[in-house]
Design a protein around this motif. Structure first.
Motif, PDB file in Angstrom:
ATOM      1  N   LEU A   7       0.223  -2.839   3.835  1.00 34.94           N
ATOM      2  CA  LEU A   7       1.194  -1.874   3.314  1.00 34.94           C
ATOM      3  C   LEU A   7       1.502  -0.932   4.382  1.00 34.94           C
ATOM      4  CD1 LEU A   7      -0.057  -1.401  -0.430  1.00 34.94           C
ATOM      5  CD2 LEU A   7       2.287  -2.172   0.348  1.00 34.94           C
ATOM      6  N   PHE A  10       4.600  -1.095   6.436  1.00 32.59           N
ATOM      7  CA  PHE A  10       5.963  -1.042   5.676  1.00 32.59           C
ATOM      8  C   PHE A  10       6.655   0.016   6.484  1.00 32.59           C
ATOM      9  CE2 PHE A  10       8.898   0.962   2.669  1.00 32.59           C
ATOM     10  CZ  PHE A  10       9.432  -0.335   2.110  1.00 32.59           C
ATOM     11  N   ILE A  49       9.255  -1.839  -2.946  1.00 27.44           N
ATOM     12  CA  ILE A  49       8.086  -1.199  -3.049  1.00 27.44           C
ATOM     13  C   ILE A  49       8.406  -0.071  -4.171  1.00 27.44           C
ATOM     14  CG2 ILE A  49       6.145   0.327  -2.567  1.00 27.44           C
ATOM     15  CD1 ILE A  49       6.029  -1.080   0.078  1.00 27.44           C
ATOM     16  N   ILE A 102       1.519   1.346  -7.442  1.00 20.49           N
ATOM     17  CA  ILE A 102       2.149   0.773  -6.309  1.00 20.49           C
ATOM     18  C   ILE A 102       2.620  -0.714  -6.790  1.00 20.49           C
ATOM     19  CG2 ILE A 102       2.672   0.222  -4.049  1.00 20.49           C
ATOM     20  CD1 ILE A 102       0.764   2.616  -3.360  1.00 20.49           C
ATOM     21  N   VAL A 104       4.461  -4.248  -5.751  1.00 18.48           N
ATOM     22  CA  VAL A 104       5.067  -4.767  -4.274  1.00 18.48           C
ATOM     23  C   VAL A 104       5.821  -6.265  -4.837  1.00 18.48           C
ATOM     24  CG1 VAL A 104       4.713  -5.457  -1.982  1.00 18.48           C
ATOM     25  CG2 VAL A 104       3.458  -3.850  -2.762  1.00 18.48           C
TER      26      VAL A 104
END
Length: 313
Positions: A7, A10, A49, A102, A104
């Motif tokens: 992450l 990203f 996300i 979060i 994803v």
């Protein structure tokens, strides 16, 4: 399993949606290929996300202004509006469910991007004939891979540690929208085993009433035993159009009234009403005209918009 440390790699491409009322951002970008072991290519993977602020844990209320809020500033005097900043370093009062949630989606397809992009909506009327001519071919066009994650859960190969109930008819487990902690926002989902049953239109009273009543019964048993929520404390919903075409029922705390989570007229059908309608007419969802909202990015939008002149006033 995804490598969540990826992450940090990203790369933001675009902000798909800003929802300040829900403290949520939906972002489009890329993740390093190492995110998924299933993806062998070296190229970055397109990803969506969604990040949102979790609800405060009620058991931490006593420590809220003593330890958690470490800085305040008076912003308005008439109604005493104060801005506050949280101390995320206070290890003894960490939120049990984390400060943010979060989600994803990776790899994210163009269909995912359209789904999560902010969009305008219209209400359309879908007659049985329009369903057979437009909607059913649209549903049939989806490859099995689109609901592979559902098949993995039903086969017992995924998310089994979260399953709250399992039978030959359905499974019940927490929905990904829930933070798994805050009872006021409790959100579960019941997924039917029958792969032929894909949406509200497929329900028949002489075939599916037992399934629907079983879901209602088990939902109340589960939340009663685990979270002490009694009869009348749940809102059970069937969406049309649904987000995926494998029949499922949303099970939500009745006090959770955030309309953005699919609780709006034109999408949500109460399970209680669906059961009653099927008891009156076992084939009602085969024969009735359904009115619902469609976003401009939905795959049915253009065709359904063009055909609305065919629907009698």
């Amino acid at each position: 399993m995804p490598d969540i440390s990826a992450l940090k790699g990203f790369v933001l491409t675009e902000i798909l949606n800003e929802e300040p009322d829900r403290c949520r951002l939906t972002l489009l970008g890329t993740l390093p290929s190492g995110w998924s072991a299933e993806e062998s290519q070296d190229q970055p993977l397109q990803a969506i996300i969604r990040i949102e602020k979790n609800a405060f844990a009620s058991e931490q209320a006593v420590a809220l202004f003593k330890d958690l809020v470490h800085k305040t500033k008076l912003m308005g005097k008439q109604y005493t509006w104060v801005a506050g900043w949280l101390s995320f370093q206070a290890s003894d009062i960490k939120q049990p469910q984390g400060d943010v949630k979060i989600n994803v989606i990776c790899p994210a397809t163009d269909v995912h991007v359209k789904k999560y992009t902010k969009q305008k909506s219209i209400l359309v009327r879908e007659t049985p004939e329009l369903y057979r001519r437009i909607t059913l071919p649209f549903i049939n066009s989806f490859p099995p891979e689109r609901t592979r994650w559902v098949a993995e859960i039903l086969a017992g190969r995924a998310e089994q540690e979260k399953v709250l109930y399992s039978s030959s008819e359905c499974v019940v487990l927490p929905d990904m929208k829930w933070d798994l902690h805050t009872t006021e926002s409790l959100y579960l989902v019941a997924i039917a085993h029958d792969p032929v049953l894909r949406s509200l239109r497929d329900l028949r009273g002489d075939v599916h009433l037992d399934l629907l009543k079983s879901i209602r019964r088990e939902a109340y048993r589960i939340v009663g035993e685990r979270w002490n929520i009694g009869r009348g404390g749940l809102r059970m919903l069937i969406h049309y159009q649904p987000s995926y075409y494998h029949f499922h029922v949303h099970i939500v705390n009745a006090n959770y009234e955030l309309a953005g989570f699919g609780m709006v007229v034109g999408q949500a059908h109460l399970l209680e009403d669906v059961i009653s309608l099927l008891e009156v007419n076992p084939k009602i969802f085969e024969t009735m005209t359904l009115t619902y909202g469609l976003g401009e990015q939905h795959g049915l939008y253009e065709q359904m918009k063009l055909t609305q002149s065919e629907v009698d006033d």
